[in-house]
Design a protein around this motif. Structure first.
Motif, short mmCIF file in Angstrom:
data_model
loop_
_atom_site.label_atom_id
_atom_site.label_comp_id
_atom_site.label_asym_id
_atom_site.label_seq_id
_atom_site.Cartn_x
_atom_site.Cartn_y
_atom_site.Cartn_z
N ARG A 135 20.56 68.30 30.00
CA ARG A 135 19.40 68.69 30.52
C ARG A 135 18.53 69.79 29.50
O ARG A 135 17.65 70.32 29.62
N VAL A 136 19.11 69.54 28.20
CA VAL A 136 18.37 70.32 27.18
C VAL A 136 17.98 69.33 25.97
O VAL A 136 17.15 68.83 25.61
N TYR A 137 19.14 68.70 25.32
CA TYR A 137 19.09 67.85 24.33
C TYR A 137 19.50 66.23 25.15
O TYR A 137 20.56 66.09 25.19
N PRO A 138 18.57 65.41 25.12
CA PRO A 138 19.08 64.00 25.71
C PRO A 138 19.99 63.39 24.99
O PRO A 138 20.14 63.50 23.87
N ALA A 139 20.97 62.78 25.72
CA ALA A 139 22.24 61.96 25.16
C ALA A 139 21.31 60.55 24.70
O ALA A 139 20.47 60.19 25.00
N LEU A 140 21.92 60.30 23.45
CA LEU A 140 21.66 58.96 22.88
C LEU A 140 22.69 57.79 23.39
O LEU A 140 22.25 56.50 23.36
N ALA A 141 23.87 58.20 23.63
CA ALA A 141 24.89 57.40 24.06
C ALA A 141 24.59 56.89 25.53
O ALA A 141 24.79 58.03 26.50
N GLY A 142 24.51 55.62 25.78
CA GLY A 142 24.34 55.44 27.34
C GLY A 142 23.07 55.69 27.89
O GLY A 142 22.73 55.56 29.10
N ASN A 143 21.98 56.06 26.87
CA ASN A 143 20.87 56.24 27.73
C ASN A 143 19.99 54.90 27.58
O ASN A 143 19.67 54.33 26.44
N SER A 144 19.32 54.27 28.63
CA SER A 144 18.70 53.19 28.70
C SER A 144 17.61 53.06 27.99
O SER A 144 17.25 51.90 27.60
N ILE A 145 16.99 54.03 27.73
CA ILE A 145 15.53 53.90 26.97
C ILE A 145 15.80 53.64 25.31
O ILE A 145 15.08 53.05 24.87
N GLY B 17 28.82 52.62 21.64
CA GLY B 17 28.66 51.51 22.76
C GLY B 17 27.46 51.07 23.00
O GLY B 17 27.39 50.15 23.87
N ASN B 18 26.16 51.42 22.49
CA ASN B 18 25.01 50.93 22.75
C ASN B 18 25.08 49.62 22.13
O ASN B 18 25.54 49.44 21.00
N GLN B 19 24.07 48.69 22.55
CA GLN B 19 23.99 47.36 22.08
C GLN B 19 22.53 47.03 22.23
O GLN B 19 22.02 46.89 23.20
N ALA B 20 21.73 46.90 21.06
CA ALA B 20 20.54 46.82 21.03
C ALA B 20 20.13 45.90 19.80
O ALA B 20 20.74 45.88 18.73
N SER B 21 18.72 45.34 19.58
CA SER B 21 18.17 44.96 18.61
C SER B 21 18.08 45.70 17.58
O SER B 21 17.67 47.10 17.88
N ALA B 22 17.93 45.33 16.13
CA ALA B 22 17.49 46.24 15.15
C ALA B 22 16.15 46.91 15.15
O ALA B 22 15.47 45.98 15.73
N VAL B 23 15.66 47.83 14.73
CA VAL B 23 14.34 48.40 14.36
C VAL B 23 14.31 47.97 12.86
O VAL B 23 15.04 48.31 11.95
N THR B 24 12.88 47.40 12.50
CA THR B 24 12.78 46.96 11.26
C THR B 24 11.54 48.08 10.70
O THR B 24 11.13 48.95 11.48
#
Length: 448
Positions: free
Chosen positions: A352-362, A416-423
């Motif tokens: 509720r202060v700093y959003p998680a990056l692990a498991g965050n669908s956005i 554990g996140n899995q997504a395409s690369a940012v260029t």
């Protein structure tokens, strides 16, 4: 090349006929529906206030620093900037001269007081399913409770001929035809209420459904295409996939969706960009029953073909590497320098202060646009009655494109996140989008 005289005459006649039909289309397409409404009825006004919040009228029709509903908010489109209009009951510059029939046609049919079509930035294609009782309550609220503001509207920057309104009558004929809410017999009463809100006044599809070549929403309801609410880019923000699949809401519980809509935060996530405005102006005011209805409806939306309704994280090797000072993965050292203090080595942030990056669908969304934009420009959590403090993330536009691309690719594929690369190209493109964003206009209120 010379055009034969007869052909030129035929073309001119065809264009003239099209123009004439389009000019008259609004009148037969949206006949006036007059009704008596008591704009001084306190109960009706309060119902209208609630419905105006469900419809998120304030978010678009109030510019930052401006008077409520007086317009001036700049909205970026591929063809130029549209500015929201004054919808206060001022007679000269707002909607004070609208009778109920004018108001109903504007909200549900997209037809202005003077008979001209409204640009579809106004989500009348969704509002069309609102009931007569709801439109009457909205009319009572805007005419009986909203403070009139005498403030001139601002012209769009869309160039001629794209700014002509009469062709919009054909667009409305194709994509905004009259319709009503069609209950789905497979849904229970709560889910039906959620569907009515999501498809109608809440107009979630206006942002979260992909657009076609004519900028129409590819689906207005959950049909066989399953494109409804599958995610779309608007003003450089990726309005996330709301279907129950890996990159959508598969990792969210109904309780988390309700909490997010009520407060703009969960233990893992936080609203930013346009969604922060939605929470701040709209969903925080909805009843618990309506929020739960929306959450239950969204969670039953089936995954698209080839997509899983389950989200399974990969193995987390990132936390141990960062804690052990292993920065061999591209972007990891820059993450430790610029991000780790808030989002932590384990990517879990602070609830509720700093959003998680692990498991965050956005973070691992199909399209990284929102992640790129919020990293460049920063963001803030919405102000609500549920959290005493709003938190701000700084922007990192000072970092070079290559470094930002490495950081974001690292984040999208860590813990554990899995997504395409940012260029680098993705970052450069977003810099241009941010640079070209319109300034909001808050004109001086004119003398009464």
């Amino acid at each position: 090349m010379r055009i034969p005289f007869k052909l030129a005459i035929a073309l001119a006649a065809t264009l003239a006929a099209a123009y004439g039909i389009a000019r008259s289309t609004p009148y037969w397409f949206a006949p006036r529906q007059q009704a008596e409404v008591d704009i001084h009825d306190p109960a009706l006004i309060e119902q209208g206030r609630y419905l105006s919040r469900a419809a998120d009228c304030a978010a678009c029709h109030t510019a930052p620093g401006g008077r409520p509903f007086a317009g001036g908010l700049g909205m970026q489109t591929p063809m130029g900037t549209l500015y929201s209009t004054n919808i206060t009951p001022d007679t000269n510059t707002g909607i004070g001269a609208y009778d109920y029939a004018d108001f109903e046609r504007a909200v549900r049919r997209g037809i202005r007081h003077d008979g001209q079509p409204l640009y579809p930035a106004m989500p009348y294609a969704s509002y069309v399913i609102a009931s007569d009782a709801e439109i009457k309550a909205l009319y009572a609220y805007f005419m009986g409770a909203v403070q009139p503001v005498r403030q001139d509207n601002v012209d769009s920057t869309i160039p001629w001929p794209a700014n002509m309104r009469w062709p919009l009558a054909w667009w409305q004929l194709l994509f905004a035809r009259p319709r009503s809410f069609s209950p789905d017999p497979t849904l229970d009463a709560g889910q039906q209420r959620g569907a009515e809100l999501v498809e109608g006044l809440a107009h979630c599809g206006a942002c979260h459904t992909p657009r076609g070549l004519a900028f129409q929403e590819k689906a207005m309801v959950d049909d066989g295409s399953r494109q409804f609410l599958s995610g779309s880019v608007l003003e450089g923000w990726y309005a996330k996939n709301l279907r129950n699949e890996q990159t959508g809401l598969a990792s969210w519980s109904e309780a988390e969706i309700v909490e997010f809509l009520r407060t703009g935060r969960t233990d893992r996530s936080a609203a930013f960009g346009g969604m922060a405005d939605v929470v701040e102006h709209s969903t925080q005011y909805l009843s618990d029953a309506d929020l739960l209805a929306m959450a239950r409806y969204l969670k039953q939306l089936p995954a698209r073909e080839g997509r899983s309704a389950q989200w399974t994280p990969g193995t987390d090797t990132t936390t141990a590497a960062l804690r052990g000072g292993d920065y061999r993965v591209a972007g990891s050292l820059a993450y430790a320098e610029h991000c780790q203090a808030c989002h932590r080595a384990d990517g879990r942030g602070m609830p509720r202060v700093y959003p998680a990056l692990a498991g965050n669908s956005i973070v691992f969304a199909d399209d990284p646009s929102s992640l790129v934009q919020v990293t460049l420009t920063g963001g803030r959590t919405p102000h609500t009655a549920h959290d005493r403090m709003a938190f701000t993330m700084p922007g990192f536009e000072q970092l070079p494109n290559a470094q930002l691309a490495d950081i974001l690719t690292f984040i999208r594929n860590s813990w554990g996140n899995q997504a395409s690369a940012v260029t680098e190209l993705d970052v450069a493109r977003m810099r241009r989008v941010v640079r070209d964003k319109p300034a909001h206009v808050v004109p001086q209120e004119t003398a009464q």
